[in-house]
Scaffold this motif. Structure first.
Motif, PDB file in Angstrom:
ATOM      1  N   VAL A  95      -2.412 -23.546  -1.863  1.00 30.96           N
ATOM      2  CA  VAL A  95      -1.077 -23.927  -2.349  1.00 30.96           C
ATOM      3  C   VAL A  95      -0.065 -23.101  -1.570  1.00 30.96           C
ATOM      4  O   VAL A  95      -0.258 -21.903  -1.356  1.00 30.96           O
ATOM      5  CB  VAL A  95      -0.933 -23.667  -3.866  1.00 30.96           C
ATOM      6  CG1 VAL A  95       0.522 -23.840  -4.308  1.00 30.96           C
ATOM      7  CG2 VAL A  95      -1.838 -24.609  -4.652  1.00 30.96           C
ATOM      8  N   PHE A  96       0.996 -23.757  -1.137  1.00 29.07           N
ATOM      9  CA  PHE A  96       2.037 -23.081  -0.362  1.00 29.07           C
ATOM     10  C   PHE A  96       3.340 -23.173  -1.137  1.00 29.07           C
ATOM     11  O   PHE A  96       3.690 -24.236  -1.648  1.00 29.07           O
ATOM     12  CB  PHE A  96       2.165 -23.789   0.991  1.00 29.07           C
ATOM     13  CG  PHE A  96       3.170 -23.175   1.919  1.00 29.07           C
ATOM     14  CD1 PHE A  96       2.879 -22.009   2.601  1.00 29.07           C
ATOM     15  CD2 PHE A  96       4.404 -23.775   2.133  1.00 29.07           C
ATOM     16  CE1 PHE A  96       3.810 -21.444   3.479  1.00 29.07           C
ATOM     17  CE2 PHE A  96       5.335 -23.222   3.003  1.00 29.07           C
ATOM     18  CZ  PHE A  96       5.028 -22.059   3.676  1.00 29.07           C
TER      19      PHE A  96
ATOM     20  N   VAL B 226      13.466 -23.911  -3.420  1.00 32.50           N
ATOM     21  CA  VAL B 226      12.041 -23.559  -3.479  1.00 32.50           C
ATOM     22  C   VAL B 226      11.240 -24.839  -3.282  1.00 32.50           C
ATOM     23  O   VAL B 226      11.408 -25.803  -4.040  1.00 32.50           O
ATOM     24  CB  VAL B 226      11.670 -22.909  -4.835  1.00 32.50           C
ATOM     25  CG1 VAL B 226      10.157 -22.708  -4.938  1.00 32.50           C
ATOM     26  CG2 VAL B 226      12.380 -21.558  -4.995  1.00 32.50           C
ATOM     27  N   GLY B 227      10.428 -24.857  -2.236  1.00 32.59           N
ATOM     28  CA  GLY B 227       9.587 -26.019  -1.961  1.00 32.59           C
ATOM     29  C   GLY B 227       8.133 -25.643  -2.120  1.00 32.59           C
ATOM     30  O   GLY B 227       7.792 -24.473  -2.317  1.00 32.59           O
ATOM     31  N   GLY B 228       7.279 -26.642  -2.000  1.00 33.55           N
ATOM     32  CA  GLY B 228       5.856 -26.341  -2.117  1.00 33.55           C
ATOM     33  C   GLY B 228       5.010 -27.432  -1.535  1.00 33.55           C
ATOM     34  O   GLY B 228       5.490 -28.533  -1.233  1.00 33.55           O
ATOM     35  N   GLY B 229       3.747 -27.122  -1.360  1.00 28.93           N
ATOM     36  CA  GLY B 229       2.789 -28.105  -0.885  1.00 28.93           C
ATOM     37  C   GLY B 229       1.424 -27.736  -1.412  1.00 28.93           C
ATOM     38  O   GLY B 229       1.116 -26.550  -1.564  1.00 28.93           O
ATOM     39  N   VAL B 230       0.615 -28.753  -1.714  1.00 30.20           N
ATOM     40  CA  VAL B 230      -0.721 -28.518  -2.255  1.00 30.20           C
ATOM     41  C   VAL B 230      -1.747 -29.191  -1.350  1.00 30.20           C
ATOM     42  O   VAL B 230      -1.653 -30.399  -1.094  1.00 30.20           O
ATOM     43  CB  VAL B 230      -0.847 -29.085  -3.683  1.00 30.20           C
ATOM     44  CG1 VAL B 230      -2.275 -28.936  -4.201  1.00 30.20           C
ATOM     45  CG2 VAL B 230       0.141 -28.397  -4.631  1.00 30.20           C
ATOM     46  N   ILE B 231      -2.700 -28.396  -0.864  1.00 34.21           N
ATOM     47  CA  ILE B 231      -3.798 -28.939  -0.073  1.00 34.21           C
ATOM     48  C   ILE B 231      -5.067 -28.742  -0.891  1.00 34.21           C
ATOM     49  O   ILE B 231      -5.423 -27.622  -1.254  1.00 34.21           O
ATOM     50  CB  ILE B 231      -3.877 -28.243   1.299  1.00 34.21           C
ATOM     51  CG1 ILE B 231      -2.640 -28.634   2.121  1.00 34.21           C
ATOM     52  CG2 ILE B 231      -5.158 -28.631   2.037  1.00 34.21           C
ATOM     53  CD1 ILE B 231      -2.337 -27.769   3.284  1.00 34.21           C
TER      54      ILE B 231
ATOM     55  N   ALA C 296       4.214 -34.648  -5.526  1.00 32.71           N
ATOM     56  CA  ALA C 296       3.212 -33.591  -5.738  1.00 32.71           C
ATOM     57  C   ALA C 296       3.660 -32.306  -5.038  1.00 32.71           C
ATOM     58  O   ALA C 296       4.262 -32.356  -3.967  1.00 32.71           O
ATOM     59  CB  ALA C 296       1.851 -34.023  -5.207  1.00 32.71           C
ATOM     60  N   GLY C 297       3.362 -31.172  -5.654  1.00 31.86           N
ATOM     61  CA  GLY C 297       3.682 -29.889  -5.016  1.00 31.86           C
ATOM     62  C   GLY C 297       5.123 -29.452  -5.151  1.00 31.86           C
ATOM     63  O   GLY C 297       5.560 -28.537  -4.463  1.00 31.86           O
ATOM     64  N   GLU C 298       5.897 -30.100  -6.045  1.00 32.89           N
ATOM     65  CA  GLU C 298       7.306 -29.681  -6.232  1.00 32.89           C
ATOM     66  C   GLU C 298       7.352 -28.422  -7.099  1.00 32.89           C
ATOM     67  O   GLU C 298       7.815 -28.452  -8.242  1.00 32.89           O
ATOM     68  CB  GLU C 298       8.134 -30.814  -6.845  1.00 32.89           C
ATOM     69  CG  GLU C 298       8.538 -31.884  -5.851  1.00 32.89           C
ATOM     70  CD  GLU C 298       9.580 -31.407  -4.845  1.00 32.89           C
ATOM     71  OE1 GLU C 298      10.058 -30.262  -4.950  1.00 32.89           O
ATOM     72  OE2 GLU C 298       9.904 -32.186  -3.933  1.00 32.89           O
ATOM     73  N   LEU C 299       6.868 -27.322  -6.542  1.00 35.72           N
ATOM     74  CA  LEU C 299       6.783 -26.073  -7.300  1.00 35.72           C
ATOM     75  C   LEU C 299       8.153 -25.556  -7.728  1.00 35.72           C
ATOM     76  O   LEU C 299       8.271 -24.847  -8.719  1.00 35.72           O
ATOM     77  CB  LEU C 299       6.064 -25.000  -6.482  1.00 35.72           C
ATOM     78  CG  LEU C 299       4.536 -24.991  -6.576  1.00 35.72           C
ATOM     79  CD1 LEU C 299       3.937 -26.253  -6.007  1.00 35.72           C
ATOM     80  CD2 LEU C 299       3.979 -23.787  -5.825  1.00 35.72           C
ATOM     81  N   GLY C 300       9.176 -25.909  -6.962  1.00 38.61           N
ATOM     82  CA  GLY C 300      10.526 -25.444  -7.277  1.00 38.61           C
ATOM     83  C   GLY C 300      11.028 -25.953  -8.616  1.00 38.61           C
ATOM     84  O   GLY C 300      11.968 -25.411  -9.176  1.00 38.61           O
ATOM     85  N   HIS C 301      10.390 -27.014  -9.126  1.00 35.96           N
ATOM     86  CA  HIS C 301      10.884 -27.616 -10.369  1.00 35.96           C
ATOM     87  C   HIS C 301       9.930 -27.410 -11.550  1.00 35.96           C
ATOM     88  O   HIS C 301      10.056 -28.075 -12.576  1.00 35.96           O
ATOM     89  CB  HIS C 301      11.249 -29.081 -10.121  1.00 35.96           C
ATOM     90  CG  HIS C 301      12.309 -29.176  -9.072  1.00 35.96           C
ATOM     91  ND1 HIS C 301      13.617 -28.791  -9.322  1.00 35.96           N
ATOM     92  CD2 HIS C 301      12.249 -29.494  -7.756  1.00 35.96           C
ATOM     93  CE1 HIS C 301      14.317 -28.913  -8.194  1.00 35.96           C
ATOM     94  NE2 HIS C 301      13.518 -29.326  -7.246  1.00 35.96           N
ATOM     95  N   VAL C 302       9.012 -26.448 -11.396  1.00 34.12           N
ATOM     96  CA  VAL C 302       8.254 -25.973 -12.554  1.00 34.12           C
ATOM     97  C   VAL C 302       9.263 -25.266 -13.464  1.00 34.12           C
ATOM     98  O   VAL C 302      10.076 -24.460 -12.999  1.00 34.12           O
ATOM     99  CB  VAL C 302       7.160 -24.959 -12.116  1.00 34.12           C
ATOM    100  CG1 VAL C 302       6.506 -24.280 -13.317  1.00 34.12           C
ATOM    101  CG2 VAL C 302       6.108 -25.645 -11.255  1.00 34.12           C
TER     102      VAL C 302
END
Length: 323
Positions: free
Chosen positions: A135-136, A143-148, A161-167
């Motif tokens: 996870v990045f 805040v961005g993100g990505g999930v591999i 998917a991977g929108e960690l900034g909006h947790v």
């Protein structure tokens, strides 16, 4: 035999570009200003011109390139090669990016969201190398993100998917640009850190350089907050503690669901290094399920500003392998 790739990292102020080998080695890189005037209509033509010029001025010909990958802000339709809602590029309407670039350069083109692309860069050549579950999270202006997962970048049903900034880390907290409240982005981005500092300074009664700066309305940056924390400023340390609590909590929630080998923290805020990583890790461990806590590691990104261009180039390579 085509043995090179082109990577493009499109940002609101700068567009970075590079020629890379198939092994992900950067051969040459350059950047141009992103011209967002006239609803961003100059952005794609400027990219086409710049790449054409660099191919002409190099020892390469067009046939030496396998394809082009690009990371872009906004909502990306990968199937159709379009982008919409990239407000920092002035792209309010849907942009036919792939059709324009393929017509202009005659090379296969694929694009994805910029945070996803940075994740692929770290996964391929950086801190996530050798792991297929990573996870990045990138802490920049937002805040961005990505999930591999299992070596595949997750997009979800709608690309979200991977929108960690909006947790959500603080119910009914700060209002986010997305329209909801209490998003991680409002606390752990560069702008979020500054917002937290301003609020905490109002109630702080002790002696602190950060408090003085806030009271005198001096310009405060997230970099300054971490610098002052490093140098023993009590208020700055309290701000860092709050920010890293929210970040550690969000990352623990993500890890409890996905149990990746690594969570990689990148973006400008991550330049704070251990001042950010150590307390975040502590709060992560407090909030992570024991089996996850013992197996998932938090690490700092390694590629810096090159993550985007390297990840973008890897898109072109992945596209060839799947087609």
């Amino acid at each position: 035999m085509a043995r090179n790739l082109i990577g493009i990292d499109l940002g609101g102020t700068t567009t970075k570009m590079a020629f890379l080998s198939l092994a992900g080695e950067v051969l040459t890189k350059w950047s141009i200003p992103t011209d967002i005037a006239d609803e961003g209509s100059h952005i794609v033509p400027n990219i086409i011109d710049s790449i054409s010029q660099h191919i002409t001025n190099s020892e390469f010909s067009k046939d030496d390139f396998l394809g082009i990958g690009m990371g872009t802000p906004g909502s990306v339709d990968i199937e159709n090669g379009t982008v919409i809602g990239a407000f920092n590029l002035n792209w309010k309407k849907r942009q036919q990016v792939r059709d324009q670039i393929q017509a202009g350069l005659g090379l296969q083109f694929i694009l994805d969201n910029d945070a996803n692309v940075a994740s692929l860069g770290e996964y391929w050549k950086g801190a996530g190398e050798k792991d297929s579950d990573v996870v990045f999270v990138t802490l920049g202006t937002g805040v961005g993100g990505g999930v591999i997962a299992g070596g595949h970048l997750l997009h979800g049903i709608n690309g979200g998917a991977g929108e960690l900034g909006h947790v959500t880390v603080q119910p009914n907290g700060y209002l986010c640009t997305c329209g909801k409240r209490g998003c991680l982005e409002q606390y752990a981005s560069a702008t979020g850190v500054v917002h937290v500092a301003a609020d905490m300074a109002k109630d702080f009664m002790g002696t602190s350089r950060l408090k003085e700066m806030e009271d005198n309305q001096e310009s405060v940056t997230s970099k300054m907050v971490f610098y002052l924390a490093d140098n023993g400023d009590i208020l700055a340390n309290q701000v860092v503690d709050r920010v890293t609590f929210y970040l550690g909590l969000a990352l623990a929630n993500v890890a409890n669901i996905l149990n990746p080998a690594n969570i990689i923290i990148g973006g400008g805020v991550s330049n704070a290094g251990n001042t950010l990583l150590q307390p975040t890790t502590r709060y992560f461990q407090e909030n992570a399920f024991p089996a996850v806590r013992d197996s998932t590691k938090l690490r700092l990104a390694q590629l810096g500003n090159d993550a985007g261009i390297i990840g973008a180039a890897s898109l072109a390579l992945r596209f060839q392998k799947t087609n």
